[in-house]
Scaffold this motif. Sequence first.
Motif, PDB file in Angstrom:
ATOM      1  N   LYS A 127      -7.450  -0.969  -1.618  1.00  0.00           N
ATOM      2  CA  LYS A 127      -7.008  -1.174  -0.243  1.00  0.00           C
ATOM      3  C   LYS A 127      -7.791  -0.290   0.712  1.00  0.00           C
ATOM      4  N   SER A 134       1.778  -2.257   7.067  1.00  0.00           N
ATOM      5  CA  SER A 134       1.287  -2.410   5.682  1.00  0.00           C
ATOM      6  C   SER A 134       1.666  -3.748   5.092  1.00  0.00           C
ATOM      7  N   THR A 191       0.832  -1.201   0.000  1.00  0.00           N
ATOM      8  CA  THR A 191       0.000   0.000   0.000  1.00  0.00           C
ATOM      9  C   THR A 191       0.866   1.250   0.000  1.00  0.00           C
ATOM     10  N   ARG A 245      -4.591  -0.158  -6.844  1.00  0.00           N
ATOM     11  CA  ARG A 245      -4.076  -0.716  -5.611  1.00  0.00           C
ATOM     12  C   ARG A 245      -4.457   0.153  -4.412  1.00  0.00           C
ATOM     13  N   THR A 246      -4.354   1.468  -4.585  1.00  0.00           N
ATOM     14  CA  THR A 246      -4.642   2.377  -3.479  1.00  0.00           C
ATOM     15  C   THR A 246      -6.128   2.379  -3.129  1.00  0.00           C
TER      16      THR A 246
END
Length: 430
Positions: A200, A430, A102, A196-197
């Motif tokens: 998550k 993370s 992340t 991805r951001t």
Amino acid sequence: MSTFASSSAWKITSGAWAQCKITSGALSQYLFQMTKRHSSYSRSAMIAAAVAVAVPAVAMGQGCYFLLRYRWYFADAPHPVIPSRGVACYNNNNKNKKEDATPLRLLVVGDSLAMGIGMKESATPILPDTVARCLSKRMNRSVEWACFGKPGLTADSLVTETKEFLKQEEQNNDNATATIVENGDTSDEWKEWRRRTTSKRGANNNDKEENDLGNDKYDVIVALVGIADLKAAFLPSFISATTATSEGFGSDLNRFKNLFSPNSIIVLPALPIRPVPIFQYPPLSWFVSPLLSMQEQDKQTLAENSTTNTRVVFIDEPTDQTIQDFEHGRGPLVDMLMMNDDNTSTTTVVQQMIYDTPLTTRLGLEQNMRQFSKGQKSPSKPTRSVGKTLVALDQIHPNDKCYDFWGRHIASKLMDSSSGSFLAQTNKRS
């Protein structure tokens, strides 16, 4: 400069000068009559009163002159792309180490300083880029950043504009394109970072009630604000083009803080005005410095009153020694992006930078910025030697080198604060 801009500046200058003549004439006549009627002691008092009135008037005239001069010569100057986004990709040299899942998310918002006004070499704002690179290097973690700003943005209007930006960003999450500078990769890289951001963050927020627009969306928010509020307090509204806030500077900052999740860190840097020439001329400097100090005190008070659940970090202005060291290419701020953790190599650790603005667009804008700068001359010379290489051609804003310096200073102080320890802990989780 455009005809409209020159015409507007002339009308404003003429109107201001006419008003000054009327006011000064009436004041002179009044003082003359008073001195004729009273004793020498009273005349001395009248002279002191005249000086007390004249000094602020001269300072206000200086402020109007410098602002109108900037608008006359630099109102049409090209500026970096806003809003702008990018990623500082951590270069993991250890092949056995798993890459961070992340990226840290950084948001830089504010007035012309957030926009990067005064730059002439880069089509994207340098300050958020530098902060992201420094945090990435210190944390061994990739950092995704976003930046937006508007000229003349007060603390009050910052709240409104930030709300609108966050709404718009949600709608545009899947529409951005990107270019990696060194490798020339396609926009798929940018979309992958965004995917991805957001995935998550979305997974973490499924069970949470969203009370704020920015709930858990950004880890670090840097707010660059204060100059427009200073103009609104010191200059007439028809000159400053801004109005004073209704609730007060400190209250507006508190409302801005409440836009974001308690898990976020709000960074409020002091404005680096030491090298700016227009703030070195008396009597203007006699009034600007105290007013600005009051604003910075509001920032510091908000940070001191924050708790572990509402982290606010105040970052003081760089010292003269720090500025001098950077100008001469020495000191920790110079080295922080050029050394590995063991201090044995001078190879840049963060090597890949992703931008949402296409490469062709950036190259074209950078050429226009350089051409504009070649056709302009600095309207004045710095009155102090410290920081003279960090001031833009307009002698008001930072230049490219100064934005880089300021970004390093912000990142360094943030990581050295207690909130920096909090970021390190989140990195481990993370």
